[in-house]
Design a protein around this motif. Structure first.
Motif, PDB file in Angstrom:
ATOM      1  N   ASN A 164       5.352  -4.219  -1.293  1.00  0.00           N
ATOM      2  CA  ASN A 164       3.925  -3.990  -1.449  1.00  0.00           C
ATOM      3  C   ASN A 164       3.543  -2.620  -0.875  1.00  0.00           C
ATOM      4  O   ASN A 164       2.759  -1.882  -1.482  1.00  0.00           O
ATOM      5  CB  ASN A 164       3.132  -5.098  -0.765  1.00  0.00           C
ATOM      6  N   ASN A 224       2.112   0.748  -2.972  1.00  0.00           N
ATOM      7  CA  ASN A 224       0.874   1.399  -2.543  1.00  0.00           C
ATOM      8  C   ASN A 224       1.085   2.874  -2.231  1.00  0.00           C
ATOM      9  O   ASN A 224       0.120   3.624  -2.118  1.00  0.00           O
ATOM     10  CB  ASN A 224       0.277   0.686  -1.329  1.00  0.00           C
ATOM     11  N   LEU A 274      -6.427   1.908  -7.087  1.00  0.00           N
ATOM     12  CA  LEU A 274      -6.000   1.168  -5.902  1.00  0.00           C
ATOM     13  C   LEU A 274      -6.994   0.070  -5.535  1.00  0.00           C
ATOM     14  O   LEU A 274      -6.597  -0.996  -5.056  1.00  0.00           O
ATOM     15  CB  LEU A 274      -5.782   2.123  -4.733  1.00  0.00           C
ATOM     16  N   TYR A 285      -6.381  -2.801  -7.824  1.00  0.00           N
ATOM     17  CA  TYR A 285      -5.147  -3.476  -7.422  1.00  0.00           C
ATOM     18  C   TYR A 285      -5.460  -4.634  -6.468  1.00  0.00           C
ATOM     19  O   TYR A 285      -5.007  -5.761  -6.657  1.00  0.00           O
ATOM     20  CB  TYR A 285      -4.219  -2.454  -6.767  1.00  0.00           C
ATOM     21  N   PHE A 286      -6.290  -4.368  -5.479  1.00  0.00           N
ATOM     22  CA  PHE A 286      -6.603  -5.401  -4.504  1.00  0.00           C
ATOM     23  C   PHE A 286      -7.633  -6.397  -5.030  1.00  0.00           C
ATOM     24  O   PHE A 286      -7.627  -7.562  -4.632  1.00  0.00           O
ATOM     25  CB  PHE A 286      -7.050  -4.770  -3.187  1.00  0.00           C
TER      26      PHE A 286
END
Length: 105
Positions: A23, A27, A48, A51-52
């Motif tokens: 992970n 990132n 990003l 992504y979360f």
């Protein structure tokens, strides 16, 4: 504590270490690759962030799938989707595609 318990905890902590290492590497890979491709910082931040957001949505809706197919099949499916999404992000330098694929880790 029995020796069997030590191996169980060692396997658990090793797998968690590998998961968190992967992970962390994705990132790092996404923003560096996007920066090398000349993408502006706002787009990198959006990818990003999505992504979360994707991780949150999958965490909410995965309980029904785990009940239907079982945790082992669900884990295998998520790992396969994660590997494919990372490969797609690495091969194709298109930001819209990354926004669509990266959240489905």
């Amino acid at each position: 504590m029995h020796a069997n318990h030590v191996y169980i905890f060692l396997a658990l902590f090793t797998s968690c270490f590998i998961l968190l290492l992967g992970n962390g590497l994705i990132n790092v890979l996404l923003p560096v690759r996007m920066g090398l491709d000349g993408v502006d910082l706002d787009t990198i931040g959006m990818v990003l962030s999505l992504y979360f957001v994707g991780l949150l949505v999958v965490a909410i809706y995965s309980t029904n799938l785990i009940r239907r197919v079982g945790h082992i099949r669900m884990f295998a499916g998520c790992v396969a989707l994660g590997a494919v999404s990372i490969l797609i992000c690495s091969i194709y330098p298109r930001q819209r595609l990354w926004c669509a694929v990266a959240p489905h880790k």
